[in-house]
Design a protein around this motif. Structure first.
Motif, short mmCIF file in Angstrom:
data_model
loop_
_atom_site.label_atom_id
_atom_site.label_comp_id
_atom_site.label_asym_id
_atom_site.label_seq_id
_atom_site.Cartn_x
_atom_site.Cartn_y
_atom_site.Cartn_z
N GLN A 1 -1.41 10.49 -7.77
CA GLN A 1 -2.51 11.22 -7.14
C GLN A 1 -2.03 12.51 -6.48
O GLN A 1 -2.72 13.51 -6.48
N LEU A 2 -0.86 12.48 -5.91
CA LEU A 2 -0.34 13.66 -5.21
C LEU A 2 0.57 14.49 -6.12
O LEU A 2 1.43 15.20 -5.65
N ASP B 1 0.84 -1.20 0.00
CA ASP B 1 0.00 0.00 0.00
C ASP B 1 0.87 1.25 0.00
O ASP B 1 0.62 2.21 -0.74
N LYS B 2 1.94 1.26 0.82
CA LYS B 2 2.84 2.40 0.87
C LYS B 2 3.55 2.61 -0.47
O LYS B 2 3.67 3.73 -0.96
N SER C 1 2.06 6.23 -7.16
CA SER C 1 0.87 6.79 -7.82
C SER C 1 1.06 8.28 -8.11
O SER C 1 1.87 8.97 -7.49
N ARG D 1 1.15 4.06 -2.98
CA ARG D 1 0.94 5.50 -2.78
C ARG D 1 2.13 6.32 -3.26
O ARG D 1 1.96 7.37 -3.86
#
Length: 117
Positions: free
Chosen positions: A18-19, A9-10, A16, A13
């Protein structure tokens, strides 16, 4: 110790977008290979070094005449045989106990049986 899902999951993130710009940009796929490097777990010290040194000194003194150094040769070969038996016994103990770790051959066998998708 974190479970595999938390780590995945880390990583997801961080990779990705998204940020904004991704923090990590992997140059290879983030999967395990289907084999493990075949390396020894622990290196032992050299055995029979003193016996070998005595044998070579005898050879040097007697112009490399094997007949005159037969006693040193038998001591050296006896030491080698004893060291090989100890190494076999140690290997048997390692395969029995394994201390919670897989040997490289065993890990490779499992990875080949269950390859990455």
């Amino acid at each position: 110790m974190q479970s595999g899902y938390v780590i995945q999951d880390k990583v997801a993130r961080l990779v990705s977008k998204q940020l904004g710009k991704p923090v990590l940009k992997p140059n290879k796929s983030l999967v395990l290979k289907d084999k493990v490097a075949n390396s020894k777990t622990k290196k032992g010290e050299a055995s029979c070094v003193t016996e070998m040194a005595l044998m070579m000194a005898c050879w040097k003194q007697n112009d490399f005449n094997t007949k005159l150094c037969s006693n040193e040769l038998t001591v050296f070969y006896r030491c080698i045989k004893k060291a090989q038996e100890q190494a076999r016994e140690w290997a048997k103990q390692q395969t029995i106990s394994q201390e919670g770790r897989l040997l490289p051959k065993q890990a490779t066998k499992l990875l080949k049986r269950y390859p990455n998708m």
